[in-house]
Write a protein that holds these residues in place. Structure first.
Motif, mmCIF file in Angstrom:
data_model
loop_
_atom_site.group_PDB
_atom_site.id
_atom_site.type_symbol
_atom_site.label_atom_id
_atom_site.label_comp_id
_atom_site.label_asym_id
_atom_site.label_seq_id
_atom_site.Cartn_x
_atom_site.Cartn_y
_atom_site.Cartn_z
ATOM 1 N N ARG A 40 0.587 -1.454 -0.326
ATOM 2 C CA ARG A 40 -0.429 -0.168 0.316
ATOM 3 C C ARG A 40 1.148 1.287 0.176
ATOM 4 N NH1 ARG A 40 -2.917 -0.553 3.825
ATOM 5 N NH2 ARG A 40 -4.810 -1.741 2.927
ATOM 6 N N ARG A 41 2.193 0.990 0.652
ATOM 7 C CA ARG A 41 2.667 1.698 0.872
ATOM 8 C C ARG A 41 2.937 2.847 -0.530
ATOM 9 N NH1 ARG A 41 4.441 0.295 5.904
ATOM 10 N NH2 ARG A 41 6.614 -0.362 4.981
ATOM 11 N N VAL A 42 4.219 1.208 -1.107
ATOM 12 C CA VAL A 42 4.795 1.644 -2.347
ATOM 13 C C VAL A 42 4.140 2.803 -3.748
ATOM 14 C CG1 VAL A 42 5.166 0.424 -4.485
ATOM 15 C CG2 VAL A 42 6.264 0.172 -1.925
ATOM 16 N N LEU A 43 2.061 1.845 -3.243
ATOM 17 C CA LEU A 43 1.850 2.215 -3.700
ATOM 18 C C LEU A 43 1.368 3.915 -3.696
ATOM 19 C CD1 LEU A 43 -0.753 -0.510 -4.529
ATOM 20 C CD2 LEU A 43 0.466 0.119 -6.421
ATOM 21 N N LYS A 44 0.700 4.477 -3.112
ATOM 22 C CA LYS A 44 0.786 5.545 -1.834
ATOM 23 C C LYS A 44 1.777 6.431 -2.827
ATOM 24 C CE LYS A 44 -2.394 7.890 0.576
ATOM 25 N NZ LYS A 44 -2.683 8.545 1.548
ATOM 26 N N GLU A 45 2.847 6.115 -2.779
ATOM 27 C CA GLU A 45 4.485 6.945 -3.344
ATOM 28 C C GLU A 45 3.795 7.783 -4.439
ATOM 29 O OE1 GLU A 45 7.954 4.881 -2.432
ATOM 30 O OE2 GLU A 45 7.373 5.239 -0.159
ATOM 31 N N MET A 46 3.141 6.555 -5.376
ATOM 32 C CA MET A 46 3.205 7.046 -6.744
ATOM 33 C C MET A 46 0.923 7.007 -6.730
ATOM 34 S SD MET A 46 4.537 3.489 -8.960
ATOM 35 C CE MET A 46 4.356 2.323 -7.814
ATOM 36 N N ASN A 47 0.994 7.073 -5.800
ATOM 37 C CA ASN A 47 -0.428 7.872 -5.420
ATOM 38 C C ASN A 47 -1.304 7.116 -6.351
ATOM 39 O OD1 ASN A 47 -1.327 10.371 -4.515
ATOM 40 N ND2 ASN A 47 -0.068 11.815 -6.505
ATOM 41 N N ILE A 48 -1.313 6.233 -5.789
ATOM 42 C CA ILE A 48 -2.291 5.079 -7.065
ATOM 43 C C ILE A 48 -2.888 4.700 -5.488
ATOM 44 C CG2 ILE A 48 -2.212 2.425 -7.819
ATOM 45 C CD1 ILE A 48 0.397 3.586 -8.941
ATOM 46 N N GLU A 49 -3.870 4.596 -5.394
ATOM 47 C CA GLU A 49 -5.353 3.508 -4.443
ATOM 48 C C GLU A 49 -5.843 2.487 -5.799
ATOM 49 O OE1 GLU A 49 -7.489 4.858 -0.428
ATOM 50 O OE2 GLU A 49 -6.474 6.500 -2.091
ATOM 51 N N VAL A 50 -5.362 1.202 -4.839
ATOM 52 C CA VAL A 50 -6.439 -0.046 -5.416
ATOM 53 C C VAL A 50 -6.415 -1.044 -4.808
ATOM 54 C CG1 VAL A 50 -5.367 0.415 -8.023
ATOM 55 C CG2 VAL A 50 -4.813 -0.778 -6.289
ATOM 56 N N PRO A 51 -7.768 -2.060 -4.796
ATOM 57 C CA PRO A 51 -7.177 -2.823 -4.074
ATOM 58 C C PRO A 51 -6.545 -4.170 -3.745
ATOM 59 C CG PRO A 51 -9.277 -2.654 -5.650
ATOM 60 C CD PRO A 51 -8.284 -1.851 -6.074
ATOM 61 N N ILE A 52 -6.578 -4.300 -2.190
ATOM 62 C CA ILE A 52 -5.471 -5.057 -2.489
ATOM 63 C C ILE A 52 -5.604 -6.929 -1.495
ATOM 64 C CG2 ILE A 52 -2.826 -5.520 -1.142
ATOM 65 C CD1 ILE A 52 -2.121 -2.842 -0.766
ATOM 66 N N ILE A 53 -5.248 -7.193 -2.196
ATOM 67 C CA ILE A 53 -6.013 -8.627 -1.449
ATOM 68 C C ILE A 53 -4.918 -9.676 -1.795
ATOM 69 C CG2 ILE A 53 -8.197 -10.794 -2.373
ATOM 70 C CD1 ILE A 53 -9.451 -8.794 -3.282
ATOM 71 N N PRO A 54 -4.637 -10.408 0.003
ATOM 72 C CA PRO A 54 -4.126 -11.434 -0.009
ATOM 73 C C PRO A 54 -4.585 -12.208 0.059
ATOM 74 C CG PRO A 54 -3.946 -9.675 1.680
ATOM 75 C CD PRO A 54 -5.336 -9.118 1.035
ATOM 76 N N TYR A 55 -4.027 -13.743 -0.715
ATOM 77 C CA TYR A 55 -4.740 -15.016 -0.823
ATOM 78 C C TYR A 55 -4.091 -16.447 -0.003
ATOM 79 C CZ TYR A 55 -3.420 -15.600 -5.472
ATOM 80 O OH TYR A 55 -1.675 -15.940 -6.751
#
Ligand SMILES: Nc1nc2c(ncn2[C@@H]2O[C@H](COP(=O)(O)OP(=O)(O)OP(=O)(O)O)[C@@H](O)[C@H]2O)c(=O)[nH]1
Ligand SMILES: [Mg+2]
Length: 196
Positions: A160-175
């Motif tokens: 989530r942090r890595v994505l946030k740094e690029m201003n990206i907010e998307v679902p992240i689902i562990p499975y």
């Protein structure tokens, strides 16, 4: 949707040979051996409709699976597979990019990363490229069964942090394709985008 019968349709390497774009589709991207094909099997409740292997580089083409008459799931070959010659890798990169950019009925790209490792440079490049091109994508974290719940949460926070740094907010689902944790959540996500 997922209780319908799945069928293998075809393998191809180029956009021009993909099936007619008459129904929506969702594809699975990510490095070799991360678990894309195993995830398709888990989603479709089939032991081996998609071929898997503990040796990276198993899936070498785009493989189309049709679920009932409703939608396609597309298994993409993994990247970062060292054994493929550079020229071929480049050609493949171009084919995949043109598929991701131009496939009209592509509703969602599911990018799979290993829950045990930080996203690689290639993963980050992929996230960035998807965001720049305004393609809908989500991040799925495979093999969550191999680490503690705590570690899974830490990995998820990191992604989530890595994505946030690029201003990206998307679902992240562990499975886990093994114990099926998270599989229903991924099915719901797919349904949401297919019906969009
Ligand atoms: N424990 C565990 N093993 C998994 C999971 N998902 C995949 N695997 C294993 O990881 C290995 C690679 O899985 P594949 O599904 O073939 O990986 P892939 O991403 O399709 O790989 P390529 O086709 O090379 O791109 C296999 O040995 C699988 O059994 C999971 O959720 N948990
Ligand atoms: Mg595969």
């Amino acid at each position: 949707m997922f209780n319908q019968k799945p069928a293998f349709i075809k393998s191809t390497t180029v956009l021009e040979e993909c099936p007619p774009p008459e129904i929506p589709e969702v594809c699975f991207a990510g490095r070799s051996n991360v678990g894309k094909s195993s995830l398709i099997n888990a989603l479709l409740n089939k032991k081996k409709i998609a071929r898997t292997s503990n040796v990276p580089g198993k899936t070498q083409q785009m493989n189309y699976y049709k679920v009932g008459d409703d939608f396609y799931l597309v298994d993409l070959p993994g990247y970062g597979y060292a054994k493929v010659p550079k020229k071929e890798r480049e050609r493949w990169g171009q084919n995949i990019r043109s598929y991701l950019m131009d496939r009209q009925n592509l509703k969602l790209v599911l990018h799979v990363v290993d829950a045990r490792h930080d996203p690689s440079r290639l993963d980050e490049d992929f996230f960035y490229w998807m965001a720049m091109n305004e393609k809908p994508f989500s991040v799925l974290m495979s093999k969550a069964d191999k680490i503690s719940r705590n570690k899974v949460n830490q990995s998820k926070a990191k992604v989530r942090r890595v994505l946030k740094e690029m201003n990206i907010e998307v679902p992240i689902i562990p499975y886990s394709a093994d114990n099926r944790d998270g599989i229903e959540e991924i099915r719901s996500l797919i349904k949401e985008f297919i019906n969009h």
